[in-house]
Design a protein around this motif. Structure first.
Motif, PDB file in Angstrom:
ATOM      1  N   ASP A 176      -3.258  12.545  10.151  1.00 15.94           N
ATOM      2  CA  ASP A 176      -4.034  11.784  11.131  1.00 15.94           C
ATOM      3  C   ASP A 176      -4.669  10.566  10.470  1.00 15.94           C
ATOM      4  N   LEU A 177      -5.142  10.720   9.239  1.00 22.53           N
ATOM      5  CA  LEU A 177      -5.729   9.591   8.525  1.00 22.53           C
ATOM      6  C   LEU A 177      -4.691   8.541   8.195  1.00 22.53           C
ATOM      7  N   PRO A 222       3.789   1.057   6.526  1.00 22.95           N
ATOM      8  CA  PRO A 222       2.379   1.466   6.519  1.00 22.95           C
ATOM      9  C   PRO A 222       1.560   0.513   5.651  1.00 22.95           C
ATOM     10  N   ALA A 223       0.429   0.064   6.180  1.00 26.49           N
ATOM     11  CA  ALA A 223      -0.406  -0.907   5.473  1.00 26.49           C
ATOM     12  C   ALA A 223      -1.847  -0.762   5.956  1.00 26.49           C
ATOM     13  N   LEU A 272      -2.836   6.048  -3.979  1.00 33.26           N
ATOM     14  CA  LEU A 272      -3.562   5.630  -2.791  1.00 33.26           C
ATOM     15  C   LEU A 272      -3.166   6.477  -1.588  1.00 33.26           C
ATOM     16  N   VAL A 273      -1.859   6.655  -1.371  1.00 32.31           N
ATOM     17  CA  VAL A 273      -1.403   7.446  -0.227  1.00 32.31           C
ATOM     18  C   VAL A 273      -1.912   8.872  -0.330  1.00 32.31           C
ATOM     19  N   ASN A 274      -1.901   9.428  -1.535  1.00 31.88           N
ATOM     20  CA  ASN A 274      -2.390  10.795  -1.718  1.00 31.88           C
ATOM     21  C   ASN A 274      -3.873  10.910  -1.384  1.00 31.88           C
ATOM     22  N   LYS A 275      -4.652   9.870  -1.701  1.00 29.54           N
ATOM     23  CA  LYS A 275      -6.084   9.923  -1.399  1.00 29.54           C
ATOM     24  C   LYS A 275      -6.353   9.790   0.102  1.00 29.54           C
ATOM     25  N   VAL A 276      -5.410   9.197   0.837  1.00 33.66           N
ATOM     26  CA  VAL A 276      -5.519   9.185   2.295  1.00 33.66           C
ATOM     27  C   VAL A 276      -5.162  10.569   2.847  1.00 33.66           C
ATOM     28  N   ASP A 291       0.817  -1.214   0.000  1.00 32.48           N
ATOM     29  CA  ASP A 291       0.000   0.000   0.000  1.00 32.48           C
ATOM     30  C   ASP A 291       0.852   1.266   0.000  1.00 32.48           C
ATOM     31  N   HIS A 292       1.930   1.266   0.785  1.00 30.16           N
ATOM     32  CA  HIS A 292       2.735   2.484   0.910  1.00 30.16           C
ATOM     33  C   HIS A 292       3.508   2.801  -0.359  1.00 30.16           C
ATOM     34  N   ASN A 293       3.560   1.850  -1.287  1.00 27.78           N
ATOM     35  CA  ASN A 293       4.234   2.081  -2.570  1.00 27.78           C
ATOM     36  C   ASN A 293       3.284   2.557  -3.657  1.00 27.78           C
TER      37      ASN A 293
END
Length: 460
Positions: free
Chosen positions: A332-333, A369-370, A304-308, A298-300
């Motif tokens: 925080d998210l 991060p996952a 996805l990370v940007n949408k979090v 997920d962290h790669n």
């Protein structure tokens, strides 16, 4: 941990915008409902606090009258519940159910059962499914916990199955070393008003108050297992935090007249950890990809990370209701969904709640991060659970695991806009006005309600 900080920790995406929790959320699984994960629950068993209960659901929107084939599990698919006790995003334990079918109807009848079914062994039950349950650990041979467990069938109605609870009890299997499991049909435990898709409840919160999932069933596997089996190094005292997600793997189908035979290697086609993430955080073009990824990757995924960090939903709430969106990036998210909440994450939520970094024996250099549903197994059972969980000072509730009664839609709807305990956002105080499931849950394993047997489209 102060209540105010706990509330801040819950500010999250997806407030009130789930397509149920993960029902038909991605294009491919929407077309293949047998392998569509819907919800995952993980909580300390209230009547057996040395154990954790894990519940995972598949095949959403089962209308009770959907015969004659009703709602079987997919033969040969892998239905998995995964446990990450080290924070690597990889499973340290996988519990895998694999199903096969014994269909005795042949060319004689179209009926699922041709008489009353009082017991799983009754010859009137013509369509049966069985499963093998394995415990998988990296570098170890698979351990078979259940060799030939029988599935509680789809509930075909009161005349056919006058006591479905009896059938479910017969299908419940005690496990070697402690614990129990069952594969069954159940009333969908998730609750919300799905009019969220009409401009967030009509643009003025006028379209609320109907539990859209009332009347529908799901396929459920439930597993109750000693905490010592789940914790890293078998020590829940030193290593109490686990990450949980469900996933489904299936093979390609080789088609021939009247047959569809699985062939080739198994491929992951669906996954689910936290509720609402794939629905309202992950963009449409990434949903199928997200379903195919292991959490360790997920962290790669920069999109996805940007949408979090920069979620879409707060902007929608601001545009429709005029409630200002919190400032981004939403680190925080990132804690809530990707790392768990702990001082060691060096994030803005400087409290210890539910990150594997709290486990004393892990190698922190391997932590990644996952996206997982994280549970601190040391949190005491709440005598009177609060549906708003941590937001209302009940630290055993979501996002510290997830109980059946946790109202994750209202939790996120309020916390998204910066609510603090006792100080809800007035314009959203009523939420979607669906505060509990339509059918009450049981006080004992497997806790889920018995399936609905009446048609959804009843008069009134």
């Amino acid at each position: 941990m102060s209540l105010a900080i706990a509330s801040t920790a819950l500010i999250g995406p997806g407030a009130g915008t789930g397509n149920a929790s993960s029902h038909r959320e991605a294009p491919l699984t929407a077309a293949d409902p047998q392998v569509d994960n819907t919800d995952v629950y993980a909580f300390t068993s209230p009547d057996n606090p040395d154990t954790v209960t894990l519940i995972a659901n598949w095949l959403p929107f089962q209308e009770p009258n959907g015969g004659p084939n009703f709602y079987p599990w997919a033969d040969g698919a892998h239905y998995d519940v995964n446990i990450d006790s080290q924070g690597t995003g990889k499973p340290d334990i996988t519990y895998r159910w694999t199903f096969h079918t014994d269909d005795q109807r042949g060319t004689n009848t179209f009926l699922y059962n041709n008489g009353v079914v009082n017991n799983l062994t009754d010859p009137t039950l013509l369509f049966r499914q069985y499963y093998t349950l394995q415990e998988l650990r990296p570098g170890c041979e698979p351990v078979t916990l259940v060799e030939h467990g029988q599935v509680a069938p789809s509930d075909t109605g009161k005349a056919s199955m006058p006591d479905y609870g009896r059938l479910r009890n017969q299908a419940t299997v005690q496990l070697p070393g402690g614990g129990q499991t069952v594969a069954t049909q159940a009333a969908d435990p998730f609750f919300l008003d799905l009019r969220v898709f009409d401009l967030l409840y009509g643009g003025n919160l006028s379209e609320v108050g109907q539990n859209t999932l009332a009347g529908y069933n799901v396929n459920t596997v439930a597993l109750q297992i000693p905490k010592s089996r789940l914790a890293f190094k078998g020590d829940p005292g030193r290593n109490p935090v686990i990450g949980v997600w469900s996933s489904t793997e299936k093979q390609t189908l080789k088609l021939s007249p009247g047959k569809a035979d699985p062939t080739g290697r198994h491929v992951q086609v669906s996954r689910l950890g936290n509720p609402l993430v794939n629905e309202v955080v992950v963009p449409a073009g990434l949903k199928d990809t997200f379903n195919s990824l292991p959490p360790s990757q997920d962290h790669n995924q920069p999109v996805l990370v940007n949408k979090v960090l920069n979620p879409e939903v707060p902007q929608l709430v601001q545009a429709i209701y005029g409630i200002p969106a919190p400032a981004t990036p939403r680190t925080d998210l990132q804690e809530i969904f990707l790392t768990g909440i702990a001082k060691a994450t060096n994030g803005p939520l400087a409290v210890d709640l539910n990150s594997q970094l709290m486990n004393q024996d892990i190698d922190a250099s391997k932590f990644v991060p996952a996206e997982e549903l994280r549970l601190n197994m040391s949190t005491p059972v709440t005598a009177n659970p609060d549906r708003l969980g941590v937001l209302d000072g009940d630290f055993q509730g979501y996002p510290n695991g997830r109980r059946l009664t946790d109202d994750v839609v209202d939790i996120e709807l309020q916390a998204l806009e910066g609510a603090t305990p006792g100080h809800l956002i007035p314009a959203l105080a009523a939420g979607d006005k669906v505060d509990h499931a339509d059918k009450p849950f049981s006080a004992a394993f497997p806790y889920v309600a018995l399936p609905y047997a009446k048609a959804v489209n009843q008069p009134n």
